[in-house]
Scaffold this active site. Structure first.
Site, PDB file in Angstrom:
ATOM      1  CB  ILE A  14      -0.911   0.008   1.248  1.00 54.30           C
ATOM      2  CG1 ILE A  14      -1.839  -1.225   1.243  1.00 54.30           C
ATOM      3  CG2 ILE A  14      -1.730   1.283   1.331  1.00 54.30           C
ATOM      4  CD1 ILE A  14      -2.798  -1.313   0.080  1.00 54.30           C
ATOM      5  CG  ASP A  36      -8.725   9.404  17.760  1.00 55.89           C
ATOM      6  OD1 ASP A  36      -9.430   8.611  17.121  1.00 55.89           O
ATOM      7  OD2 ASP A  36      -9.014   9.816  18.899  1.00 55.89           O
ATOM      8  CD  GLU A  53     -14.273   5.863  18.594  1.00 53.60           C
ATOM      9  OE1 GLU A  53     -13.706   5.082  19.364  1.00 53.60           O
ATOM     10  OE2 GLU A  53     -14.020   7.091  18.569  1.00 53.60           O
ATOM     11  CG  ASP A  62      -9.820   4.279  16.875  1.00 50.19           C
ATOM     12  OD1 ASP A  62      -9.272   5.334  16.507  1.00 50.19           O
ATOM     13  OD2 ASP A  62     -10.692   4.229  17.766  1.00 50.19           O
TER      14      ASP A  62
END
Ligand code: TRP
Ligand code: ZN
Ligand code: CA
Length: 436
Positions: free
Chosen positions: A43, A136, A170, A199
């Site tokens: 990636i 985050d 979230e 996360d």
């Protein structure tokens, strides 16, 4: 060729271990010849970082954040949706309302694969109100996005159906993912064979933490990092503090990666991973400095590649899907040089016998593991020796054993039996689990 070496060694170790168990497993173990999955592509870090730059611009243009109920959140959803639509995904925006504002989950299905075996990967896309939320959780969002785009570039035809998800709200208590799971009809829920959560995967002072909720999913990530020569630890900074909890709570197998939030990196962790001891993994956690400057590129790169590795391994292989986990996490004290103690795991609702490769995950904290005799006891009382006492003067028994339990009915009360047969050292069963 050299690449296959660590894998062979690990497999050989498992077989050797299985051979120690009674009743003795047949010599020819089918699991050695599991077909290999198609190798995942690398990636590109630059692509992942380009997504973070876009998310930063979105925050900057919208009052500095991408929080639930603020314009920067929906702009983030639209940025990802456009990329996914152009790549051939079937996208859905699911709306919900919480704290007086509309929230959005973005779901992207890759056409094809077995509709009865759905592999999901997701990340929360909302930030807190105090900042742009680039580590985050722009980091997890971008890593999952770029993996999805790599699926499209490869025009992957996986065995399983792939579904990617970006969750809203979230930060308000896993609201978006809970809403998704609660509104997934039972029949659809039963088709989800696993959920992988990402996360915070680019923390500036990073650790390499792997969720240990499901042994099979945990192994996929641990193997990947072992191949890189990077040590990992089990994720412990608040179990249930991210969207995987919404899935785990309804019995879906979960896994994931994490590079650390507000907790402090220890000197021992600096020995493994570099960085700064006595400093938080992410000093900008939930604050205004969580910008594009708040990213460790190496961690972001490795974790993004690990996401792709997991998707390719789990979705394109014909290896056994992650099993169902039955766990007992209640502590049981082990008396010093005393009687055996047990911890029970009740298995119900299954049909037929236990598998030939029943996985027994054991976590015993003890100051001298050599004192310990450990057995798995089947519901009918037959015992399978996992570990004998020995001269092994290390502490703790944290291991996964494979038992041929194919002659035992699956349902019933399984016990882990532990006896300390030597004086001085003590401990307790911290947790143990069976994976069917
Ligand atoms: N988004 C999470 C939060 O704000 C970050 C987090 C903390 C986390 N602890 C975790 C994510 C453990 C995964 C695992 O609380
Ligand atoms: Zn957070
Ligand atoms: Ca002892």
């Amino acid at each position: 060729m050299t690449l296959s070496f660590p894998r062979r060694t690990a497999a050989a170790a498992v077989i050797a271990l299985a051979g120690l168990l009674a009743p003795v497993a047949p010599a020819a173990n089918a699991s050695i010849s599991t077909p290999q999955a198609v190798a995942a592509p690398d990636i590109p870090l630059a692509n992942v970082k380009a997504h973070l730059t876009q998310l930063q611009s979105i925050a900057t243009a919208n009052g500095g954040n991408r929080a639930h109920g603020r314009p920067g959140y929906l702009a983030s959803v639209n940025y990802l949706k456009a990329k996914l639509d152009a790549a051939g995904f079937i996208t859905t925006v699911q709306q919900f309302t919480t704290s007086g504002a509309v929230g959005y989950n973005l779901i992207a299905d890759w056409p094809g694969g077995d509709p009865n075996q759905v592999l999901m990967a997701g990340a929360h896309l909302d930030s807190v109100t105090s900042g742009a939320g680039i580590n985050d959780n722009g980091s997890g969002s971008a890593g999952v996005l770029e993996t999805a785009l790599a699926v499209s570039r490869a025009q992957l035809q996986p065995t399983k159906h792939l579904r990617f998800a970006w969750w809203g709200a979230e930060e308000l208590g896993l609201v978006g993912s809970r809403y998704y799971v609660a509104n997934l009809p039972a029949a659809e829920r039963a088709k989800v064979s696993g959920y992988l959560n990402f996360d915070m995967i680019g923390s500036p002072n990073p650790g390499y933490f792997v969720y240990d909720d499901n042994v099979a999913l945990e192994k996929v990530f641990k193997d990947y990092f072992a191949g890189l020569g990077v040590a990992t630890e089990i994720e412990t900074e608040g179990d249930g503090r991210s969207d995987h909890a919404s899935f785990k709570n309804v019995g879906i197998a979960v896994g994931g990666l994490f590079t650390g939030a507000g907790r402090t990196k220890t000197a021992a962790q600096v020995q493994k991973w570099g960085g700064t001891a006595g400093q938080a993994f992410d000093r900008c956690y939930h604050s205004s400095c969580d910008t594009t400057a708040n990213i460790n590129d190496t961690a972001l790169d490795r974790n993004s590649d690990a996401i792709a590795h997991a998707i390719w391994t789990l979705a394109t292989g014909t290896t056994t899907p992650p099993g169902d986990v039955y766990e007992n996490v209640a502590d049981v004290a082990i008396p010093d040089n005393g009687a055996a103690v047990t911890s029970t795991v009740n298995v119900s609702g299954r049909t037929g016998n236990a598998p030939a490769a029943l996985s027994v995950g054991v976590d015993i904290k003890h100051t001298w593991r050599g004192d310990l005799v450990v057995d798995l006891v089947a519901p009918d009382g037959s015992a399978y020796r996992l570990k004998n006492s020995s001269n092994d003067q290390a502490d703790n028994v944290i291991a996964t054993y494979t038992v041929n339990a194919s002659s035992e009915p699956a349902n019933g009360a399984w016990k882990l039996r532990v006896q300390d047969v030597g004086p001085q050292d003590t401990g307790f069963i911290d947790s143990w689990k069976l994976t069917f």
